[in-house]
Design a protein around this motif. Structure first.
Motif: not given
Length: 131
Positions: A73-94
């Protein structure tokens, strides 16, 4: 005085058949019954210990699986956090752009309403002062 009950006599000889417990076969002495009960008790205690050992094994296995689950669960949470951090900029801008558009539209509607003299329901001064 004493009633019709005979005094209780301690003897190893079996009582008359009428008073004998139904489980005990005829001619079984008290000593033999006690020995049989002791053997049964030892058997049952052995079974209880086996069950207790099995329960301990299962509990330690469960604890291990829980730890593995937590690690995963911890590993998956970290992966999701990384992915959402990389996806976050465009998503937040939109999202910000759409919010800005919505705010602009609302301002425009309010200005039109004000210019037409259709004022929104009277607000208390405290409501407008909070901006």
């Amino acid at each position: 005085g004493g009633g019709g009950e005979p005094p209780v006599a301690k003897s190893t000889s079996p009582p008359p058949a009428a008073d004998a417990p139904s489980e005990a076969p005829e001619g079984v002495t008290l000593t033999e019954m006690v020995r049989a009960l002791k053997r049964k008790l030892i058997d049952v205690e052995g079974q209880r210990q086996d069950v207790a050992r099995r329960a301990e094994q299962l509990e330690s296995q469960l604890a291990m699986e829980k730890r593995e689950h937590q690690r995963t669960t911890v590993k998956l949470s970290r992966l999701l956090a990384k992915r959402s951090a990389s996806d976050a900029a465009p998503a937040h801008e939109a999202e910000l752009q759409s919010l800005r558009r919505a705010v602009a539209n609302l301002r425009q509607q309010l200005e039109q309403r004000d210019s037409l003299g259709e004022r929104p329901p009277a607000k208390r001064p405290s409501d407008t002062d909070q901006h």
